[in-house]
Scaffold this active site. Structure first.
Site: not given
Length: 182
Positions: A62, A72, A132, A170
């Site tokens: 992603h 991130k 995250y 996904d």
């Protein structure tokens, strides 16, 4: 904190200095000033995300594009994952190359992934809790992704294919050959 740049420019492994004794341990898990100094950016994380997943789950690949592109900072609070970053910066000499690292609650390593990277992970332990930080808010209209099983990427997720658990999103994500860099 110790920072090691990976083969992908701007992507860093961060290892904290851990103080242990009979009571347990202590470490600084985040220092904005150190991250800004090492990455030479004015990064400012504004959103924290957390997921809980079982063995075999593969999340990704992603990213966010445009004004909502995200840097991130990934860490594992419980369990063990294989964390994967893929450089999709249009003019990067490492475009299409990936970097993977095992992150766990034992090794306490973190991965700093700058904007312009696809990101995903597989769960190697019975359970994993992943946290995250992001420097931009999530925006559904800005999301993009690639099927984590894209043969062009040839990622070894360290999970047998028959035991992988992927979301429907996904499973039907585009192949890397169809991805349009920004």
């Amino acid at each position: 904190m110790h920072f090691t740049e990976t083969k992908l420019k701007g992507c860093f492994i961060i290892e904290p200095r851990v103080f242990e004794d009979e009571r347990g341990y202590f470490f600084e898990s985040y220092r904005l000033d150190k991250i800004q100094e090492i990455t030479q950016s004015s990064i400012n994380f504004i959103q924290d995300n957390q997921s809980k997943s079982s063995y075999g789950v593969v999340r990704g690949l992603h990213m966010q594009k445009g004004a909502f592109a995200q840097t991130k900072l990934v860490r594992v609070l419980q369990g063990r994952i294989l964390d994967v970053a893929i450089d999709v910066r249009k003019d990067s000499p490492t475009y299409g190359e990936s970097f993977s690292i095992e992150l766990s609650d034992d090794n306490k390593k973190q991965l700093y992934i700058p904007q312009g990277f696809l990101h995903g992970f597989s769960v190697l332990s019975d359970l994993a809790v992943v946290s995250y930080k992001c420097d931009a808010y999530y925006d559904k209209d800005s999301e993009d992704g690639v099927n984590p099983l894209s043969t062009q990427l040839n990622i070894d997720w360290k999970i047998p294919t028959e035991k992988m658990i992927l979301s429907e999103k996904d499973k039907i994500a585009q192949d890397f050959s169809e991805f349009i860099p920004f």
